[in-house]
Design a protein around this motif. Structure first.
Motif, mmCIF file in Angstrom:
data_model
loop_
_atom_site.group_PDB
_atom_site.id
_atom_site.type_symbol
_atom_site.label_atom_id
_atom_site.label_comp_id
_atom_site.label_asym_id
_atom_site.label_seq_id
_atom_site.Cartn_x
_atom_site.Cartn_y
_atom_site.Cartn_z
ATOM 1 N N VAL A 158 23.532 105.346 12.864
ATOM 2 C CA VAL A 158 22.129 104.545 12.716
ATOM 3 C C VAL A 158 20.947 104.762 13.234
ATOM 4 O O VAL A 158 20.157 105.426 12.408
ATOM 5 C CB VAL A 158 22.362 102.799 12.258
ATOM 6 C CG1 VAL A 158 21.113 102.230 11.652
ATOM 7 C CG2 VAL A 158 23.484 102.506 11.420
ATOM 8 N N ILE A 159 21.123 104.750 15.026
ATOM 9 C CA ILE A 159 20.093 104.574 15.709
ATOM 10 C C ILE A 159 19.837 106.070 15.893
ATOM 11 O O ILE A 159 18.865 106.762 15.719
ATOM 12 C CB ILE A 159 20.488 104.375 17.018
ATOM 13 C CG1 ILE A 159 21.000 102.505 17.073
ATOM 14 C CG2 ILE A 159 19.781 104.530 18.358
ATOM 15 C CD1 ILE A 159 22.034 102.141 18.003
ATOM 16 N N VAL A 169 13.282 109.620 11.292
ATOM 17 C CA VAL A 169 12.043 109.564 11.431
ATOM 18 C C VAL A 169 10.998 110.629 11.833
ATOM 19 O O VAL A 169 9.617 111.250 11.121
ATOM 20 C CB VAL A 169 11.316 108.313 12.400
ATOM 21 C CG1 VAL A 169 10.207 108.079 12.960
ATOM 22 C CG2 VAL A 169 12.402 106.598 11.361
ATOM 23 N N LEU A 173 18.517 109.591 4.307
ATOM 24 C CA LEU A 173 18.915 108.327 4.954
ATOM 25 C C LEU A 173 19.648 107.469 4.195
ATOM 26 O O LEU A 173 20.477 106.713 4.722
ATOM 27 C CB LEU A 173 17.198 107.418 4.857
ATOM 28 C CG LEU A 173 16.898 105.959 5.257
ATOM 29 C CD1 LEU A 173 17.614 106.451 7.153
ATOM 30 C CD2 LEU A 173 15.774 105.870 4.744
ATOM 31 N N ALA A 232 19.925 107.755 11.135
ATOM 32 C CA ALA A 232 18.181 107.249 10.906
ATOM 33 C C ALA A 232 17.443 106.920 11.212
ATOM 34 O O ALA A 232 16.592 106.612 10.719
ATOM 35 C CB ALA A 232 19.838 105.787 9.570
ATOM 36 N N GLY A 233 17.869 106.423 12.326
ATOM 37 C CA GLY A 233 16.761 106.230 13.411
ATOM 38 C C GLY A 233 16.106 107.483 13.425
ATOM 39 O O GLY A 233 14.488 107.279 13.018
ATOM 40 N N ALA A 234 15.922 108.402 14.604
ATOM 41 C CA ALA A 234 15.358 109.162 14.727
ATOM 42 C C ALA A 234 15.053 110.400 13.816
ATOM 43 O O ALA A 234 14.122 110.314 14.550
ATOM 44 C CB ALA A 234 15.905 109.757 16.165
#
Lengths: 171, 100
Positions: free
Chosen positions: A55-56, A64, A32, A59-61
């Protein structure tokens, strides 16, 4: 220049942390950090839209999803780079030799490129490049790259169906 | 103004670290993370050269790589989960069902 050095160091340290951490959950969190510092570097390259997407999506999907799977499988302690259970002959087997050769080749190529070569100067249109905004990249994406864009949507659909089918419990 | 070659060097270093992780680690999740880092390093190269030549095509390519990476992670982690359900291990040395 100072910002570049700071974010580059963060990215490299985080990348090293991913591969030397003994717990997979720490690896995912270092990943991350790596993705976030790369998003900052994208902003430095006037690619603000890419930074937002980085980022979306990454780092997001993706992180996670990694954390979800690590939690689901149990994030116990793993063997690190030097596996104590391996026999001494295996400990420096072909993967590590190949990795060493690869790293040395990379360093040699980098040194040669930095000492000898210069990139020739840009010849693009600075106004069309814009500020890396959504408008500029969208107009290219929906005209020149319309077919790859549609194919990418089909690929995402196939990926979604495949993930559902593969991860389902067998009857 | 940071020279473009610095970005290229950084992305080469990140790619080498990712390749090192793929070759050295034996846990399949860590290998996946290393592959993602390698894809990111290539993305940084595309973005740096797009900035250098003032062309947007490199940035469009970065978007395509991101789409492929997202699909790859979804499928790959689903495969990892079904293998773990079957063999109860994440060590890649034990996943040798296709070995002749």
């Amino acid at each position: 220049m100072l910002l570049f050095i700071v974010f580059a160091l963060i990215a490299i340290v985080a990348a090293v942390g991913v591969i030397i951490s003994r717990r997979p959950i720490y690896s995912a969190l270092f990943l991350l950090l790596n993705f976030a510092s790369l998003a900052a570097l994208y902003i430095m390259l006037q690619a603000q839209f890419l930074a937002a997407v980085q980022v979306i999506v990454y780092a997001g999907a993706i992180v996670v999803l990694f954390l979800f799977v690590v939690m689901l499988l149990g994030g116990g302690e793993l063997n690190g780079i030097l596996d104590p259970n391996q026999k001494p002959g295996q400990r420096f087997g072909w993967p590590k030799i190949a990795a060493l050769v690869l790293a040395l080749m990379m360093v040699a190529a980098l040194g040669y490129g930095l000492v000898s070569g210069q990139l020739f100067t840009g010849q693009g249109d600075a106004t069309a490049f814009g500020q890396g905004g959504v408008q500029a990249i969208g107009s290219v994406l929906y005209t020149d790259y319309l077919l790859p864009f549609e194919l990418a949507s089909v690929l995402l659909l196939v990926g979604m169906i495949g993930a559902v089918v593969l991860a389902r419990k067998p009857e | 103004m940071v020279p473009t070659s610095y970005f290229l060097v950084l992305s080469a270093v990140l790619f080498a670290i990712g390749a090192l992780g793929v070759l050295v680690r034996r846990n399949v999740l860590i290998i996946f993370m290393s592959v993602e880092m390698m894809l990111n390093a290539v993305n940084l190269t595309f973005a740096a050269l797009a900035h250098h030549f003032l062309q947007l095509h490199g940035q469009v390519f970065v978007l395509m790589v991101m789409v492929v990476a997202a699909a790859e992670v979804a499928i790959g982690l689903a495969i990892v989960m079904s293998v773990v359900r079957h063999k109860d291990t994440t060590n890649i040395e034990d996943m040798n069902l296709l070995k002749g």
